[in-house]
Design a protein around this motif. Structure first.
Motif, mmCIF file in Angstrom:
data_model
loop_
_atom_site.group_PDB
_atom_site.id
_atom_site.type_symbol
_atom_site.label_atom_id
_atom_site.label_comp_id
_atom_site.label_asym_id
_atom_site.label_seq_id
_atom_site.Cartn_x
_atom_site.Cartn_y
_atom_site.Cartn_z
ATOM 1 N N THR A 1 17.247 -9.786 -12.941
ATOM 2 C CA THR A 1 18.121 -10.957 -12.584
ATOM 3 C C THR A 1 19.602 -10.663 -12.037
ATOM 4 N N ASP A 2 19.930 -9.457 -11.795
ATOM 5 C CA ASP A 2 21.371 -9.045 -11.518
ATOM 6 C C ASP A 2 21.437 -9.403 -9.950
ATOM 7 N N ALA A 3 22.838 -9.797 -9.834
ATOM 8 C CA ALA A 3 23.300 -10.580 -8.576
ATOM 9 C C ALA A 3 23.924 -9.142 -7.713
ATOM 10 N N SER A 4 24.300 -8.233 -8.350
ATOM 11 C CA SER A 4 24.918 -7.091 -7.830
ATOM 12 C C SER A 4 24.740 -5.769 -8.564
ATOM 13 N N VAL A 5 24.494 -4.702 -7.929
ATOM 14 C CA VAL A 5 24.030 -3.344 -8.135
ATOM 15 C C VAL A 5 25.181 -2.226 -7.772
ATOM 16 N N VAL A 6 26.116 -2.799 -7.082
ATOM 17 C CA VAL A 6 27.185 -1.907 -6.646
ATOM 18 C C VAL A 6 27.371 -0.652 -7.504
ATOM 19 N N GLY A 7 27.854 -0.728 -8.641
ATOM 20 C CA GLY A 7 28.337 0.171 -9.675
ATOM 21 C C GLY A 7 27.400 1.203 -9.618
ATOM 22 N N GLN A 8 26.114 0.748 -9.844
ATOM 23 C CA GLN A 8 24.856 1.789 -9.694
ATOM 24 C C GLN A 8 24.763 2.617 -8.736
ATOM 25 N N VAL A 9 24.892 1.827 -7.447
ATOM 26 C CA VAL A 9 24.609 2.354 -6.266
ATOM 27 C C VAL A 9 25.733 3.495 -5.871
ATOM 28 N N LEU A 10 26.851 3.309 -6.170
ATOM 29 C CA LEU A 10 27.835 4.129 -6.099
ATOM 30 C C LEU A 10 27.815 5.317 -6.640
#
Length: 384
Positions: free
Chosen positions: A196-205
């Motif tokens: 249900t996450d709206a963002s995965v920017v931290g993981q992707v970085l």
């Protein structure tokens, strides 16, 4: 249970009045047609609506319930199906967590289940008495993981990053992929995200910082598109792999151009018409593709629809053999006979592979149940 599901069950029951004097086989179905796994459940239910009105030559009635992608509701559904509807077997659930939670119901009631979720933990270890009643249609993650590793090695990839669901699906894929990678691939990062996450920017970085040649996203359905879109937004240019869990039309719609070129292992039924003519599954897979797409339109067939129809084919074969024991549907003796028949399925070709089920293996697929696919021109296509 929706009104449409009630009508469907009634229609199936009324479709064979000439056989009403014979024993009726009752199959309960638990799927997620609402909630986060709805895209998978809807494809499953589409295939269920194509199930013939008989099993093993006897009239059949199918009681279909929606669990809303909620584990507790799935267990409640399974208890209702076994205690009130007196089903002879259960098909589903289509999420690993729900299938695991329902194992107690199977053991308590002596009811066989053909799960539509992928993780091997549903049927392993078979030394656990609860799992004696559990079977499943989707390929084990280990079978698909080795296909991915083989493709990565063939392409000369060395460093790979992993980003998967923070649940039993992601756990299973991490276990199987890391084991298959062995010393041939170097896993440079492991990250997790919620469905249900709206963002995965931290993981992707963090993944990009590890400079992988390829990234494996271990998710299912539309949530799997988010990490891939974010990787591209942040400038990643390497190869992107997904699991066979992406096989929904909604994944293609949500992912759009960002998922073009995605590589993934899949059941042969998904790319039936593109298979080589010598593929042992092609004839059955194409027949189902023609039937399914004749009802729902061109390029609508998915892994999940193939699994659901394969469950009917498996039950049809097993019910015919269970009836030969003299046991009558609706009795504990028949459920036991049906379980035994499922466990002795040999060389049964279904849309996604060839089943050989035994006391040691309650899934039953081998390498004939996998091919590599690619997203090409907005659809799932055959890669090799």
């Amino acid at each position: 249970m929706s009104l449409n599901f009630v009508r469907y069950a009634c229609a199936v029951a009324l479709a064979v009045p000439a056989l009403s004097a014979q024993a009726e086989v009752v199959i309960g179905v638990d799927v997620s047609t609402t909630g986060p796994a709805a895209a998978i459940g809807i494809q499953t239910n589409n295939a269920i609506r194509l199930w013939p009105a008989t099993l093993g030559g006897e009239p059949a009635r199918y009681v279909v319930l929606d669990d809303g992608t909620d584990v507790s509701r799935a267990v409640k559904n399974m208890r209702k199906l076994t205690s009130e509807d007196k089903v002879d077997a259960i098909v589903g659930p289509n999420t690993t967590a729900a299938a695991l939670a329902g194992l107690d119901v199977l053991a308590e009631t002596g009811t066989p289940m053909i799960a539509l979720a992928a993780s091997s933990v549903i049927v392993e270890p078979l030394s656990d008495p609860k799992r004696a009643w559990a079977f499943k249609m989707p390929q084990n993650d280990s079978l698909m993981a080795t296909a991915l590793v083989a493709d990565m090695k063939k392409k000369g990839l060395k460093n790979v990053a992993f980003i998967g669901f923070a649940d039993s699906y992601g756990d299973s894929w991490w276990k199987e992929f890391s084991a298959a990678a062995g010393t041939d691939l170097h896993i440079v990062a492991q990250e997790r995200f919620q469905r249900t996450d709206a963002s995965v920017v931290g993981q992707v970085l963090k993944v990009i910082a590890a400079k992988p040649d390829a990234v494996l996203i271990a998710g299912a359905g539309t949530p799997s598109a988010l990490p891939q879109k974010t990787l591209l937004e942040r400038g990643y240019t390497g190869a992107i792999y997904q699991t066979h869990g992406i096989g929904t039309l909604e994944f293609l719609q949500v992912g759009g151009a960002d998922v073009e070129g995605t590589l993934f292992p899949t059941g042969p039924g998904v790319v039936a018409r593109e298979l080589p003519d010598d593929n042992p599954v092609k004839k059955v897979a194409v027949a189902f593709a023609d039937q399914y797409e004749g009802r729902y339109g061109a390029n609508t067939l998915t892994q999940f629809a193939g699994d659901a129809y394969g469950a009917w084919m498996l039950l049809d074969s097993a019910v015919a053999r269970a009836l030969k024991t003299g046991a009558k549907p609706g009795t504990p003796e028949f459920r036991k006979a049906l379980r035994d028949a499922l466990e002795n399925t040999r060389d049964l070709v279904v849309p996604n592979g060839v089943l050989n089920i035994s006391k040691e293996n309650h899934q039953g697929f081998d390498e004939r149940a996998r091919v590599m696919g690619i997203v090409r021109n907005g659809r799932f296509s055959y890669a090799q």
